[in-house]
Design an enzyme around this catalytic site. Sequence first.
Site, PDB file in Angstrom:
ATOM      1  N   SER A 141       0.861  -1.196   0.000  1.00 54.03           N
ATOM      2  CA  SER A 141       0.000   0.000   0.000  1.00 54.03           C
ATOM      3  C   SER A 141       0.885   1.230   0.000  1.00 54.03           C
ATOM      4  O   SER A 141       2.054   1.161   0.427  1.00 54.03           O
ATOM      5  CB  SER A 141      -0.870   0.003   1.259  1.00 54.03           C
ATOM      6  OG  SER A 141      -1.534   1.248   1.415  1.00 54.03           O
ATOM      7  N   TYR A 154      -1.951   0.269  10.825  1.00 50.75           N
ATOM      8  CA  TYR A 154      -2.121  -0.192   9.432  1.00 50.75           C
ATOM      9  C   TYR A 154      -0.862   0.145   8.628  1.00 50.75           C
ATOM     10  O   TYR A 154      -0.345  -0.710   7.888  1.00 50.75           O
ATOM     11  CB  TYR A 154      -3.366   0.443   8.799  1.00 50.75           C
ATOM     12  CG  TYR A 154      -3.563   0.018   7.354  1.00 50.75           C
ATOM     13  CD1 TYR A 154      -3.851  -1.309   7.036  1.00 50.75           C
ATOM     14  CD2 TYR A 154      -3.431   0.932   6.308  1.00 50.75           C
ATOM     15  CE1 TYR A 154      -3.999  -1.714   5.711  1.00 50.75           C
ATOM     16  CE2 TYR A 154      -3.585   0.540   4.983  1.00 50.75           C
ATOM     17  CZ  TYR A 154      -3.873  -0.783   4.692  1.00 50.75           C
ATOM     18  OH  TYR A 154      -4.023  -1.184   3.380  1.00 50.75           O
TER      19      TYR A 154
HETATM   20  P1  NDP Z   1     -11.647  -5.800   0.379  1.00 50.77           P
HETATM   21  O1  NDP Z   1     -12.150  -5.559   1.760  1.00 50.77           O
HETATM   22  O2  NDP Z   1     -12.566  -5.510  -0.758  1.00 50.77           O
HETATM   23  O3  NDP Z   1     -11.097  -7.291   0.244  1.00 50.77           O
HETATM   24  C1  NDP Z   1     -10.279  -7.830   1.251  1.00 50.77           C
HETATM   25  C2  NDP Z   1     -10.122  -9.321   1.042  1.00 50.77           C
HETATM   26  O4  NDP Z   1      -9.258  -9.825   2.066  1.00 50.77           O
HETATM   27  C3  NDP Z   1     -11.425 -10.073   1.133  1.00 50.77           C
HETATM   28  O5  NDP Z   1     -11.498 -11.034   0.116  1.00 50.77           O
HETATM   29  C4  NDP Z   1     -11.356 -10.748   2.488  1.00 50.77           C
HETATM   30  O6  NDP Z   1     -12.020 -12.010   2.448  1.00 50.77           O
HETATM   31  C5  NDP Z   1      -9.849 -10.979   2.633  1.00 50.77           C
HETATM   32  N1  NDP Z   1      -9.479 -11.149   4.021  1.00 50.77           N
HETATM   33  C6  NDP Z   1      -9.526 -10.235   5.026  1.00 50.77           C
HETATM   34  N2  NDP Z   1      -9.183 -10.787   6.186  1.00 50.77           N
HETATM   35  C7  NDP Z   1      -8.933 -12.102   5.942  1.00 50.77           C
HETATM   36  C8  NDP Z   1      -8.557 -13.198   6.745  1.00 50.77           C
HETATM   37  N3  NDP Z   1      -8.355 -13.068   8.061  1.00 50.77           N
HETATM   38  N4  NDP Z   1      -8.387 -14.408   6.167  1.00 50.77           N
HETATM   39  C9  NDP Z   1      -8.584 -14.548   4.832  1.00 50.77           C
HETATM   40  N5  NDP Z   1      -8.932 -13.552   4.005  1.00 50.77           N
HETATM   41  C10 NDP Z   1      -9.122 -12.337   4.570  1.00 50.77           C
HETATM   42  O7  NDP Z   1     -10.329  -4.896   0.256  1.00 50.77           O
HETATM   43  P2  NDP Z   1      -9.287  -4.640  -0.946  1.00 50.77           P
HETATM   44  O8  NDP Z   1      -9.555  -5.503  -2.087  1.00 50.77           O
HETATM   45  O9  NDP Z   1      -9.240  -3.178  -1.143  1.00 50.77           O
HETATM   46  O10 NDP Z   1      -7.940  -5.031  -0.202  1.00 50.77           O
HETATM   47  C11 NDP Z   1      -7.067  -6.025  -0.666  1.00 50.77           C
HETATM   48  C12 NDP Z   1      -5.675  -5.688  -0.205  1.00 50.77           C
HETATM   49  O11 NDP Z   1      -5.290  -4.435  -0.744  1.00 50.77           O
HETATM   50  C13 NDP Z   1      -5.519  -5.537   1.302  1.00 50.77           C
HETATM   51  O12 NDP Z   1      -4.290  -6.115   1.694  1.00 50.77           O
HETATM   52  C14 NDP Z   1      -5.492  -4.021   1.512  1.00 50.77           C
HETATM   53  O13 NDP Z   1      -4.787  -3.676   2.684  1.00 50.77           O
HETATM   54  C15 NDP Z   1      -4.778  -3.592   0.271  1.00 50.77           C
HETATM   55  N6  NDP Z   1      -4.957  -2.212  -0.167  1.00 50.77           N
HETATM   56  C16 NDP Z   1      -6.206  -1.676  -0.374  1.00 50.77           C
HETATM   57  C17 NDP Z   1      -6.327  -0.374  -0.820  1.00 50.77           C
HETATM   58  C18 NDP Z   1      -7.648   0.279  -1.030  1.00 50.77           C
HETATM   59  O14 NDP Z   1      -7.702   1.533  -1.025  1.00 50.77           O
HETATM   60  N7  NDP Z   1      -8.736  -0.458  -1.257  1.00 50.77           N
HETATM   61  C19 NDP Z   1      -5.141   0.433  -1.146  1.00 50.77           C
HETATM   62  C20 NDP Z   1      -3.899  -0.224  -0.860  1.00 50.77           C
HETATM   63  C21 NDP Z   1      -3.820  -1.503  -0.424  1.00 50.77           C
HETATM   64  P3  NDP Z   1     -12.992 -12.585   3.593  1.00 50.77           P
HETATM   65  O15 NDP Z   1     -13.559 -11.404   4.322  1.00 50.77           O
HETATM   66  O16 NDP Z   1     -13.991 -13.394   2.847  1.00 50.77           O
HETATM   67  O17 NDP Z   1     -12.080 -13.407   4.419  1.00 50.77           O
HETATM   68  C1  8X3 Z   2      -5.126   1.611   1.567  1.00 55.74           C
HETATM   69  C2  8X3 Z   2      -4.798   2.997   1.145  1.00 55.74           C
HETATM   70  O1  8X3 Z   2      -4.366   5.372   2.009  1.00 55.74           O
HETATM   71  O2  8X3 Z   2      -6.160   4.118   3.040  1.00 55.74           O
HETATM   72  O3  8X3 Z   2      -3.994   0.873   1.860  1.00 55.74           O
HETATM   73  O4  8X3 Z   2      -3.874   3.564   3.505  1.00 55.74           O
HETATM   74  S1  8X3 Z   2      -4.793   4.048   2.491  1.00 55.74           S
END
Ligand code: NDP
Ligand code: 8X3
Length: 254
Positions: A141, A154
Site C-alpha cells: 500500500s 495499518y
Molecule cells: P476488500 O475488503 O474488498 O477485500 C479484502 C479481502 O481480504 C477479502 O477477500 C477478504 O475475504 C480478505 N481477508 C480479510 N481478512 C482475511 C482473513 N483473516 N483471512 C482470509 N482472508 C481475509 O479490500 P481490498 O480488495 O481493497 O484489499 C485487498 C488488499 O489491498 C488488502 O491487503 C489491503 O490492505 C490492500 N490495499 C487496499 C487499498 C484500497 O484503497 N482499497 C489500497 C492499498 C492496499 P474474507 O472477508 O472473505 O475473508
Molecule cells: C489503503 C490505502 O491510504 O487508506 O492501503 O492507507 S490508504
Amino acid sequence: MSKYVFITGATAGFGKACAELFAKNGWNLIITGRRKDRLTELKIKIIEATNADVIALAFDVRHQSEVAQSINQLPNSISSNIEILINNAGLAVGKGPIDEGELDDWERMIDTNVKGLLYVSKEIIPFLKANQKGHIINIGSIAGKQVYPGGNVYCASKHAVDALSQAMRIDLVSHKIKVTNIAPGAAETEFSLVRFKGNQSTADSVYNGYSPLIAFDIAETAFFVATRPSHVNINDIVIMPTAQASPTVLHKDS
Ligand code: NDP
Ligand code: 8X3
C-alpha cells in the site's frame, strides 16, 4: 494450460478482480478467503465464463494450522503447478490517534496483513522452489511507503509487507522466484467499509469528489507484472488515482 495462480482474499475487491482477469487470460485458479458462499459464487461464475479450473479454499489467514491444512490438501498435480502467489488478503480496522487505538483492531491488522501473509507464503514457497521458478506478488500500500495521521498500525503492517517483499526477493533470487510489491493508493472496494466497521456513509466519503482506483486497475497491474518476460522482474509499483499525490493530498472537486 495447467498453470495455477493462488490468490488470497478473492471474495472481494482486488483479489476477486485478479481472479476474474487471470481466468479470462487462461490461468487456473486457487481462490481463497473466509466467506465460503462468496468463493462458491465466484467459482461458479468463472467456470461458466471461462475454461479455467477453479479450486476454492476457505480459510482464515490468521490461523496457521488452517492455512497449512487447507494448502496441504491440494493434490500434487495442482500444487506443483502453482506459478503465482498473490498475497492480497488484508485490511485496515479503525483510523485515529495511536493512544486511542483498540487492541483488537491492532491484532486483526497485524495478524492478517503480516502474519497471515507469512503463513501462506511459508506453505506456497516450497512449490515454487521445487520448480525453480514462480512469482510472489504482495499487495502492499502507499501506507507501506508513507505514514499518515491516524494510520499508525495499518501503516506499520504495510511497511512490514514492503520489507518482506524486499526480503523475499533477496532470499529467493537464487531460486529464480520473482517478487513484486504493488502499493496502491485509494481504491474503492470494501476496504473502507471494513476499516470504518460497517459505517457506509463514512466509507463512501473516502471516495467522494474524485475518481478513485477500482479493483480492476490493480488486477491489470498484477497481470502486467506477471506477464513480463522471464528475465524481467518488476520489483515495486506505486499506483494512485490521478487525483491523489500522496496519502494525504487528494484533489477533490469542490
Ligand atoms: P476488500 O475488503 O474488498 O477485500 C479484502 C479481502 O481480504 C477479502 O477477500 C477478504 O475475504 C480478505 N481477508 C480479510 N481478512 C482475511 C482473513 N483473516 N483471512 C482470509 N482472508 C481475509 O479490500 P481490498 O480488495 O481493497 O484489499 C485487498 C488488499 O489491498 C488488502 O491487503 C489491503 O490492505 C490492500 N490495499 C487496499 C487499498 C484500497 O484503497 N482499497 C489500497 C492499498 C492496499 P474474507 O472477508 O472473505 O475473508
Ligand atoms: C489503503 C490505502 O491510504 O487508506 O492501503 O492507507 S490508504
